[in-house]
Design an enzyme around this catalytic site. Structure first.
Site, mmCIF file in Angstrom:
data_model
loop_
_atom_site.group_PDB
_atom_site.id
_atom_site.type_symbol
_atom_site.label_atom_id
_atom_site.label_comp_id
_atom_site.label_asym_id
_atom_site.label_seq_id
_atom_site.Cartn_x
_atom_site.Cartn_y
_atom_site.Cartn_z
ATOM 1 N N ASN A 28 0.807 -1.224 0.000
ATOM 2 C CA ASN A 28 0.000 0.000 0.000
ATOM 3 C C ASN A 28 0.838 1.271 0.000
ATOM 4 O OD1 ASN A 28 0.727 -0.783 2.715
ATOM 5 N ND2 ASN A 28 -0.606 0.837 3.455
ATOM 6 N N CYS A 66 -3.306 5.111 7.632
ATOM 7 C CA CYS A 66 -3.497 4.562 8.982
ATOM 8 C C CYS A 66 -2.419 5.029 9.945
ATOM 9 C CB CYS A 66 -3.499 3.034 8.925
ATOM 10 S SG CYS A 66 -4.781 2.368 7.858
ATOM 11 N N HIS A 121 -13.590 0.141 -0.596
ATOM 12 C CA HIS A 121 -13.251 1.529 -0.925
ATOM 13 C C HIS A 121 -11.903 1.675 -1.615
ATOM 14 C CE1 HIS A 121 -10.389 2.866 2.365
ATOM 15 N NE2 HIS A 121 -10.837 1.741 2.891
#
Length: 368
Positions: free
Chosen positions: A145, A311, A193
């Site tokens: 990510n 995050c 999402h």
């Protein structure tokens, strides 16, 4: 605002929004109720389930609150039921995997965190040593990510199968962008999402013959693994996004590859973090000596981008992924992540390049 933070979340596809609107018009419809309205809602959930599960060609799929919950469900469930105590994962995994691994270590599990090279790819020799007959589960991310590199999951799957271990694939950044590798994973966690669906729903796919203990107890929904009422609106949006994504895989990839080339040309004096290949081209993580990434993000108010995982934003710590590939604290703090996708235009990329170049130049001037 030019939005270049597609790894954090993607814009909602119009098709997903349209699918959701029917269930957001004020009607009361619990998909677990026996009356007509409930049955209609249940049918919508099952259509969505079939759409999300279709690329796997079998197995079972349960809806969750997101990929984090799905990953926790798989990892904790396997380790709770297995007589083996070893969990193997990578130093560059998402916090939902690494933090779960550390929690299990505190409970007595043998957790092995595999290193990666400067390219961000797992050391397969170290993996072969770690994945032995004491290993219950290997957990690996398909597409990172933060830096976009694609791990050799087929090779890791072969190692796991050889010793009778299970493999959990975190496909939050890969599902809908890359083909699903057949016969490799026992569990796959995904998120709506990240594929132009709604925030608040994800899924865990499980191979045929695989079972897990219940994580959430209550009404026994979702195969008794994840009790709780499923939102028809969220499920419908997820299903529509999934149905749209897979027929468009090659089209979307070609589009983001062209945008990536534009960015690389415009920011040629920035250094790429992670491997050139294999990687998802819609993720460009780059650094430039002397740039303060946090300050650049704050100053370029017309541009949405990041310095790493959403995050971990605001922690003040350098990215664990960038540290794992050997960057110094200073190099990590001078790195930015640009994420783009289906709805990003060439004109937006050209404007973004100009903004980033100007912002970096101002920093250099002030530093001098």
């Amino acid at each position: 605002m030019i939005y270049l933070d597609y790894q954090a979340t993607t814009p909602l596809a119009p098709e997903a929004r349209e699918a959701m609107l029917r269930w957001l018009d004020g009607r009361a419809a619990n998909p677990h109720s026996p009356h007509r309205a409930g049955r209609e809602a249940a049918a919508a959930v099952e259509v969505a389930r079939d759409r999300v599960a279709a690329p796997f060609g079998g197995g079972q799929l349960i809806f969750t609150g997101g990929a984090t919950e799905a990953a926790n469900t798989a990892i904790k469930g396997v380790m709770a039921e297995s007589k083996r105590r070893r969990l193997v994962t990578l130093a560059t995994e998402h916090a939902c995997v690494l933090d779960t691994a550390e929690a299990l270590r505190a409970e007595g599990c043998d957790v092995v965190i595999l290193p990666v090279g400067c390219d961000g790819l797992v050391d397969l020799d170290a993996a072969a040593d770690a994945i032995d007959d004491t290993c219950a589960l290997v957990s690996v991310m398909q597409v990172n990510n933060e830096i976009g590199v694609i791990q050799p999951i087929e090779a890791l799957g072969v190692m796991a199968r050889k010793v009778g271990a299970k493999l959990h694939l975190d496909a939050a950044q890969g599902y809908g962008k890359l083909p699903i590798p057949a016969g490799v994973a026992d569990f796959v966690s995904i998120s709506a999402h990240k594929i132009y669906g709604p925030i608040g729903i994800g899924a865990l796919w499980m191979a045929d013959g695989v079972t897990l203990p219940g994580l959430l107890h209550g009404g026994g929904q979702e195969a008794g693994i994840r009790s709780g009422t499923i939102s028809p609106a969220l499920a419908a949006g997820f299903g529509a996004a999934a149905a749209l994504a897979f027929p468009r895989i090659e089209t979307d990839r070609a589009h983001v590859a062209a945008l990536a080339e534009l960015l690389r040309e415009g920011l040629a004096d920035w250094t790429l973090n992670g491997a050139e290949s294999p990687r998802w081209p819609g993720n460009l993580n780059i650094r430039r000596v002397g740039v303060d990434a946090a300050r650049l993000i704050s100053e370029l108010r017309g541009l949405a981008f990041s310095a790493g995982s959403a995050c971990a934003s605001g922690s003040g710590r350098p990215s664990h992924v960038l540290k794992a590939i050997g960057l110094t604290d200073a190099e990590a703090r001078s790195s930015i992540r640009l994420g783009f996708g289906r709805y990003t235009t060439e004109d937006e990329i050209i404007q973004a390049v100009a903004l980033i170049r100007d912002g970096a130049a101002r920093q250099m001037e002030w530093a001098a």
